[in-house]
Design an enzyme around this catalytic site. Structure first.
Site, PDB file in Angstrom:
ATOM      1  N   TYR A 167       7.745  15.986  -8.581  1.00  0.00           N
ATOM      2  CA  TYR A 167       6.535  15.196  -8.830  1.00  0.00           C
ATOM      3  C   TYR A 167       5.302  16.094  -8.747  1.00  0.00           C
ATOM      4  O   TYR A 167       4.467  16.128  -9.662  1.00  0.00           O
ATOM      5  CB  TYR A 167       6.416  14.047  -7.821  1.00  0.00           C
ATOM      6  CG  TYR A 167       5.042  13.423  -7.806  1.00  0.00           C
ATOM      7  CD1 TYR A 167       4.637  12.573  -8.830  1.00  0.00           C
ATOM      8  CD2 TYR A 167       4.139  13.702  -6.777  1.00  0.00           C
ATOM      9  CE1 TYR A 167       3.364  12.013  -8.834  1.00  0.00           C
ATOM     10  CE2 TYR A 167       2.862  13.147  -6.775  1.00  0.00           C
ATOM     11  CZ  TYR A 167       2.487  12.313  -7.801  1.00  0.00           C
ATOM     12  OH  TYR A 167       1.218  11.769  -7.804  1.00  0.00           O
TER      13      TYR A 167
ATOM     14  N   LYS B 208       4.373  -1.494  -5.202  1.00  0.00           N
ATOM     15  CA  LYS B 208       4.892  -0.129  -5.110  1.00  0.00           C
ATOM     16  C   LYS B 208       6.080   0.020  -4.160  1.00  0.00           C
ATOM     17  O   LYS B 208       6.694   1.085  -4.099  1.00  0.00           O
ATOM     18  CB  LYS B 208       3.779   0.829  -4.682  1.00  0.00           C
ATOM     19  CG  LYS B 208       2.673   0.972  -5.720  1.00  0.00           C
ATOM     20  CD  LYS B 208       1.620   1.983  -5.297  1.00  0.00           C
ATOM     21  CE  LYS B 208       2.194   3.383  -5.250  1.00  0.00           C
ATOM     22  NZ  LYS B 208       1.148   4.397  -4.951  1.00  0.00           N
TER      23      LYS B 208
END
Length: 334
Positions: free
Chosen positions: A141, A180
């Site tokens: 990421y 989330k």
């Protein structure tokens, strides 16, 4: 004039849409992937002109057939933000290639492009300044964000046709993050832990830090939206900027602020950290083996460059920002 916001139904994207609405701007094309359907709630209180599925948007961008005229800016917040997702193919397509295609299109069309980078590019470093030698991401990421930032640096040397700004978000918390799951902020999880169990958990000692003493630069999403709009107002500014408060505060402070905000809503008095620990309202759990060596125990944005760009607003500290967020959750999620 039309504004495009990608990730518009997500956490930061929906707050940018809301901030634009507060200025009276509603000619907004909201781009997102609503396969996680509950995200629509983040846009329900917002005014937009049109919604476009992310995959259709990417196709139209790549084929240069977007039907909108006079696009004023693109706020690109659509990405995979799960730092524990190790699927490199997905991460590079979703975070790097998608962003690169958008950059190329915006440069071709001379459209300002403001995008989400991340403090994850710094890895376990102790200095968080926008300099190449300080950037050593720990996961794919962080690497996907790091790699695109390098593209911007090269393009800036070659010359840009329109504004491009990358924001290295630090630990963002605030309204509209409920979709989330495990990647929501610690404040979000502590709020629900306290409401359900009457106490909250923090990681114990690790990496030379005592119980709950790991520190982060926690920044309210309200401030994040304000900074995005500041640069929108100043199209002469381009570059990569840290977006944090410039303060590093302990998880202990965050937990205490959350618990005390919940207690205040119950008509109970504020307690010190020592009292909260003694009463077991804050508890410590062993640090997970899976995170050892991959965890940022300290972050603190160097915001010198942001200040030099003219942004003078003060940022919420943990207590004031968490107080506002807990009140919002009590009104909207409880």
């Amino acid at each position: 004039m039309t504004i495009i916001v990608t990730g518009a139904a997500g956490f930061i994207g929906s707050n940018i849409v809301k901030a634009l609405n507060q200025r009276g701007i509603t000619d907004i094309v909201a781009v997102d992937n609503l396969s996680k359907g509950e995200k629509f709630k983040n846009l329900a209180e917002c005014e937009i002109a049109h919604y476009l599925d992310k995959h259709e948007f990417i196709r139209q961008v790549r084929e240069h057939i977007l039907p909108y005229q006079n696009i004023e800016a693109v706020f690109h917040q659509g990405a995979c933000s799960d730092t524990m997702n190790h699927d490199g193919l997905y991460m590079m397509e979703n975070n790097y290639q998608y962003t690169l295609d958008l950059l190329n299109w915006c440069q071709d069309e001379r459209i300002p492009f403001l995008y989400a980078s991340s403090a994850a590019v710094y890895g376990k470093g102790e200095i968080f300044r926008e300099e190449r030698e300080l950037e050593k991401p720990l996961n794919v990421y962080g690497y996907s964000k790091f790699l695109f930032d390098q593209v911007l640096r090269r393009r800036m040397k070659e010359g840009l046709t329109a504004q491009v700004v990358g924001f290295r978000y630090f630990n963002v918390y605030g309204q509209h993050e409920q979709h989330k799951g495990r990647m929501a902020s610690v404040t979000f999880h502590h709020f629900h832990q306290y409401r359900e169990h009457g106490y909250v958990n923090l990681f114990g000692s690790n990496d030379g830090y005592g119980n709950g003493e790991q520190t982060r630069d926690f920044v309210s999403v309200e401030d994040v939206a304000k900074v995005n709009l500041y640069f929108f107002d100043h199209p002469e500014l381009s570059g990569i900027y840290n977006l944090g408060t410039g303060r590093s505060q302990q998880f202990n402070e965050l937990a205490a602020a959350t618990v005390n905000a919940c207690r205040a809503a119950e008509g109970k008095p504020e307690m010190s950290l020592k009292e909260l620990v003694e009463e077991e309202l804050i508890r410590y759990i062993p640090f997970p083996d899976a995170l050892k060596g991959k965890y940022q125990s300290f972050t603190q944005a160097d915001i010198t460059k942001l200040r030099e760009a003219g942004y003078k607003e003060e940022f919420f500290d943990v207590k004031s920002g968490v107080d506002r967020y807990v009140k919002w959750m009590l009104e909207n999620l409880a």
